[in-house]
Design a protein around this motif. Structure first.
Motif, PDB file in Angstrom:
ATOM      1  N   THR A 170      50.846  20.545  86.114  1.00 28.82           N
ATOM      2  CA  THR A 170      52.004  19.941  85.450  1.00 28.82           C
ATOM      3  C   THR A 170      52.005  18.428  85.642  1.00 28.82           C
ATOM      4  OG1 THR A 170      53.298  21.960  85.645  1.00 28.82           O
ATOM      5  CG2 THR A 170      54.534  19.905  85.446  1.00 28.82           C
ATOM      6  N   THR A 171      51.636  17.989  86.848  1.00 29.95           N
ATOM      7  CA  THR A 171      51.611  16.550  87.141  1.00 29.95           C
ATOM      8  C   THR A 171      50.574  15.835  86.271  1.00 29.95           C
ATOM      9  OG1 THR A 171      52.337  16.960  89.395  1.00 29.95           O
ATOM     10  CG2 THR A 171      51.234  14.858  88.984  1.00 29.95           C
ATOM     11  N   GLY A 172      49.373  16.388  86.177  1.00 32.73           N
ATOM     12  CA  GLY A 172      48.297  15.716  85.452  1.00 32.73           C
ATOM     13  C   GLY A 172      48.420  15.834  83.944  1.00 32.73           C
ATOM     14  N   VAL A 173      48.596  17.062  83.453  1.00 31.29           N
ATOM     15  CA  VAL A 173      48.731  17.247  81.999  1.00 31.29           C
ATOM     16  C   VAL A 173      50.019  16.570  81.515  1.00 31.29           C
ATOM     17  CG1 VAL A 173      48.894  18.910  80.104  1.00 31.29           C
ATOM     18  CG2 VAL A 173      47.432  19.413  82.067  1.00 31.29           C
ATOM     19  N   GLY A 174      51.084  16.729  82.286  1.00 28.52           N
ATOM     20  CA  GLY A 174      52.370  16.143  81.906  1.00 28.52           C
ATOM     21  C   GLY A 174      52.319  14.623  81.840  1.00 28.52           C
ATOM     22  N   ALA A 175      51.569  13.988  82.731  1.00 32.95           N
ATOM     23  CA  ALA A 175      51.462  12.524  82.692  1.00 32.95           C
ATOM     24  C   ALA A 175      50.881  12.068  81.347  1.00 32.95           C
ATOM     25  CB  ALA A 175      50.590  12.028  83.842  1.00 32.95           C
ATOM     26  N   VAL A 176      49.936  12.839  80.837  1.00 36.56           N
ATOM     27  CA  VAL A 176      49.287  12.491  79.563  1.00 36.56           C
ATOM     28  C   VAL A 176      50.207  12.810  78.379  1.00 36.56           C
ATOM     29  CG1 VAL A 176      47.346  13.079  78.043  1.00 36.56           C
ATOM     30  CG2 VAL A 176      46.971  12.783  80.506  1.00 36.56           C
ATOM     31  N   LEU A 177      50.787  14.026  78.391  1.00 35.65           N
ATOM     32  CA  LEU A 177      51.578  14.469  77.227  1.00 35.65           C
ATOM     33  C   LEU A 177      52.997  13.917  77.232  1.00 35.65           C
ATOM     34  CD1 LEU A 177      49.186  16.460  77.075  1.00 35.65           C
ATOM     35  CD2 LEU A 177      50.818  18.214  76.378  1.00 35.65           C
ATOM     36  N   ASN A 178      53.665  14.003  78.393  1.00 34.42           N
ATOM     37  CA  ASN A 178      55.094  13.672  78.432  1.00 34.42           C
ATOM     38  C   ASN A 178      55.357  12.214  78.787  1.00 34.42           C
ATOM     39  OD1 ASN A 178      55.627  16.426  78.046  1.00 34.42           O
ATOM     40  ND2 ASN A 178      55.703  16.818  80.244  1.00 34.42           N
ATOM     41  N   THR A 179      54.624  11.689  79.782  1.00 38.04           N
ATOM     42  CA  THR A 179      54.923  10.335  80.247  1.00 38.04           C
ATOM     43  C   THR A 179      54.295   9.304  79.309  1.00 38.04           C
ATOM     44  OG1 THR A 179      54.795  11.188  82.512  1.00 38.04           O
ATOM     45  CG2 THR A 179      54.955   8.803  82.251  1.00 38.04           C
ATOM     46  N   LEU A 198      41.795  15.895  87.287  1.00 37.17           N
ATOM     47  CA  LEU A 198      41.123  16.840  86.386  1.00 37.17           C
ATOM     48  C   LEU A 198      42.120  17.415  85.386  1.00 37.17           C
ATOM     49  CD1 LEU A 198      38.814  18.681  88.951  1.00 37.17           C
ATOM     50  CD2 LEU A 198      38.059  17.105  87.150  1.00 37.17           C
ATOM     51  N   SER A 199      43.349  17.628  85.826  1.00 42.25           N
ATOM     52  CA  SER A 199      44.380  18.117  84.905  1.00 42.25           C
ATOM     53  C   SER A 199      44.704  17.066  83.846  1.00 42.25           C
ATOM     54  CB  SER A 199      45.649  18.498  85.673  1.00 42.25           C
ATOM     55  OG  SER A 199      45.383  19.570  86.555  1.00 42.25           O
ATOM     56  N   ALA A 200      44.701  15.793  84.232  1.00 41.83           N
ATOM     57  CA  ALA A 200      44.921  14.724  83.253  1.00 41.83           C
ATOM     58  C   ALA A 200      43.793  14.723  82.217  1.00 41.83           C
ATOM     59  CB  ALA A 200      45.029  13.371  83.955  1.00 41.83           C
ATOM     60  N   ASN A 310      56.368  11.103  87.562  1.00 44.63           N
ATOM     61  CA  ASN A 310      56.694  12.048  88.618  1.00 44.63           C
ATOM     62  C   ASN A 310      56.695  13.454  88.031  1.00 44.63           C
ATOM     63  OD1 ASN A 310      57.496  13.215  91.017  1.00 44.63           O
ATOM     64  ND2 ASN A 310      59.662  12.709  90.750  1.00 44.63           N
ATOM     65  N   TYR A 311      55.863  14.329  88.594  1.00 47.70           N
ATOM     66  CA  TYR A 311      55.811  15.734  88.163  1.00 47.70           C
ATOM     67  C   TYR A 311      55.584  15.817  86.652  1.00 47.70           C
ATOM     68  CZ  TYR A 311      56.860  20.549  89.779  1.00 47.70           C
ATOM     69  OH  TYR A 311      56.784  21.854  90.182  1.00 47.70           O
ATOM     70  N   GLY A 312      54.769  14.900  86.136  1.00 49.15           N
ATOM     71  CA  GLY A 312      54.431  14.932  84.718  1.00 49.15           C
ATOM     72  C   GLY A 312      55.636  14.761  83.801  1.00 49.15           C
ATOM     73  N   SER A 313      56.679  14.082  84.302  1.00 49.89           N
ATOM     74  CA  SER A 313      57.920  13.917  83.512  1.00 49.89           C
ATOM     75  C   SER A 313      58.339  15.246  82.877  1.00 49.89           C
ATOM     76  CB  SER A 313      57.745  12.856  82.408  1.00 49.89           C
ATOM     77  OG  SER A 313      57.279  11.650  82.935  1.00 49.89           O
ATOM     78  N   ALA A 314      58.129  16.324  83.609  1.00 53.25           N
ATOM     79  CA  ALA A 314      58.271  17.650  83.014  1.00 53.25           C
ATOM     80  C   ALA A 314      59.707  18.159  83.035  1.00 53.25           C
ATOM     81  CB  ALA A 314      57.396  18.650  83.771  1.00 53.25           C
ATOM     82  N   ASN A 315      59.977  19.090  82.164  1.00 52.46           N
ATOM     83  CA  ASN A 315      61.105  19.989  82.300  1.00 52.46           C
ATOM     84  C   ASN A 315      60.458  21.326  82.638  1.00 52.46           C
ATOM     85  OD1 ASN A 315      63.080  21.885  81.999  1.00 52.46           O
ATOM     86  ND2 ASN A 315      63.903  21.032  80.113  1.00 52.46           N
ATOM     87  N   PRO A 316      60.417  21.693  83.927  1.00 51.64           N
ATOM     88  CA  PRO A 316      59.624  22.860  84.341  1.00 51.64           C
ATOM     89  C   PRO A 316      59.901  24.126  83.534  1.00 51.64           C
ATOM     90  CG  PRO A 316      60.301  21.635  86.262  1.00 51.64           C
ATOM     91  CD  PRO A 316      61.022  21.007  85.085  1.00 51.64           C
ATOM     92  N   ALA A 317      61.160  24.369  83.184  1.00 53.88           N
ATOM     93  CA  ALA A 317      61.489  25.605  82.459  1.00 53.88           C
ATOM     94  C   ALA A 317      60.805  25.652  81.095  1.00 53.88           C
ATOM     95  CB  ALA A 317      63.006  25.721  82.294  1.00 53.88           C
TER      96      ALA A 317
END
Ligand SMILES: [Zn+2]
Ligand SMILES: [Zn+2]
Length: 368
Positions: A170-179, A198-200, A310-317
């Motif tokens: 979530t941190t890596g993919v989220g940084a690319v997609l969300n942040t 690697l997730s990024a 932070n945490y891939g700017s995610a909404n975890p749900a």
């Protein structure tokens, strides 16, 4: 109050010790989860090494997945038997940050150390309270967490993969997609190829970024980066990163850079590898006290943007099920991120492996 086996950190650089602790019953809007898998993340290691000041004794671990065994009063979003990924950022849903959709910045969770509610300790050694890292403490057989920290997922998914979605992915993919919101065709640089880096790279491939340039000192991590979608993998031993990146981009630099280590020199190098108008995102977790030095002229003259995630700017749900759906459909190749499956008693060996800088994730697998 169940008794659970947990790996306890007793301060300093001491190895974690397996102990029997008492776990509180779930209170209002809380659930008890039996862990089935927990990743061993570099953030746990920061604490063990003393790079982040934290209370002890504590049960570390913040990247977990398991099964809900008991729900407290008022719980509506999960039920007994649900498979869940744990989030280290529960949320209240009612503060200004939550209301504008920034759940990882929830003000209530920040104030209560992610415990929410009455913020009472979850674990006890006799009459001594034991802290739970990030309100989760996944280096234990069971945990009690806020309802909003337990996100239901499809029951067919492997727990080890679900666990790493709880932090690194979530941190890596989220940084690319969300942040950063990388767009198709944009150039991307990822410095550091641990689980987050690697997730990024996986995220950059998912959005069809190109080129995707990975940087790591370790041969096997560069090879894994190429396997997962990087178009180039640079070794800092071959020369200054800025120059190597410019050589690959017709002297221009990259539109998006991500630093996934947490070191001042690599943050500076990633920032200085941007093209004009580019955005650099700090994803790596830096030890307490680290400072960076940058030329602010580049911000005003070249419109460089420096930001953090932070945490891939995610909404975890929303993001946990979305990432796992991409895994299930083959669009997000998460299997290679799990390097080793271990028992909880092997936790100190997992930290020793992290210290070498070589391995990607060790994941603790708990018996059902
Ligand atoms: Zn983590
Ligand atoms: Zn909130």
């Amino acid at each position: 109050m169940p008794t659970v086996t947990a790996a306890v950190w007793n301060g300093g650089g001491q190895p974690l010790r397996l102990e029997q602790l008492r776990l509180v019953d779930p209170g209002e809007h809380e659930v008890r989860v039996r862990l089935r898998a927990s990743g061993v993340c570099h953030s746990d290691y920061h604490v063990v090494k003393g790079e982040w000041a934290r209370r002890f004794p504590a049960v570390l671990g913040h990247e977990g997945a398991g099964v809900v065994e008991e729900v407290g009063a008022g719980v509506t979003t999960v039920a007994v038997g649900d498979h869940v990924v744990l989030s280290w950022k529960p949320y209240c849903g009612a503060c200004p940050q939550c209301l504008r959709g920034r759940h990882v910045l929830c003000e209530v969770a920040t104030r209560t150390g992610n415990l929410m509610g009455d913020a009472r300790p979850r674990l006890w050694r006799g009459d001594q309270a034991v802290a739970s890292m990030a309100g989760l403490g996944t280096f234990a057989e069971q945990t009690v967490v806020p309802e909003s920290a337990a996100v239901p997922i499809d029951r067919s998914l492997p727990f080890e993969i679900a666990a790493i979605v709880g932090c690194a992915v979530t941190t890596g993919v989220g940084a690319v997609l969300n942040t950063a919101r990388v767009v198709p065709g944009a150039s991307v640089l990822v410095v550091g190829c641990g689980g987050v880096g690697l997730s990024a790279i996986l995220g950059a491939r998912l959005v069809a970024a190109t080129p995707i340039i990975a940087v790591d000192l370790v041969d096997e991590k560069r090879a894994l980066a190429l396997q997962l979608g990087a178009t180039h993998a640079l070794d800092p031993a071959d020369g200054d990163i800025r120059e190597q990146v410019r050589a690959l981009t017709e002297g221009r630099g990259v539109r998006y850079a991500f630093e996934a280590i947490g070191r001042s020199d690599t943050i500076e190098a990633a920032y200085e590898s941007l093209e004009h108008g580019g955005t650099m995102t700090v994803v790596g977790q830096v030890p307490d006290g680290v400072r960076i030095s940058l030329d602010p002229y580049a911000m005003s003259d070249f419109e460089f943007t420096l930001t953090g995630s932070n945490y891939g700017s995610a909404n975890p749900a929303v993001d946990f099920p979305r990432l796992l759906a991409w895994y299930a459909s083959g669009q997000l190749d998460l299997d290679p991120l799990v390097a080793r499956r271990i028992a909880i008693g092997e936790i100190n060996e997992a930290f020793a492996e992290l210290a070498t800088g070589r391995a990607t994730r060790s994941v603790i697998v708990y018996d059902a």
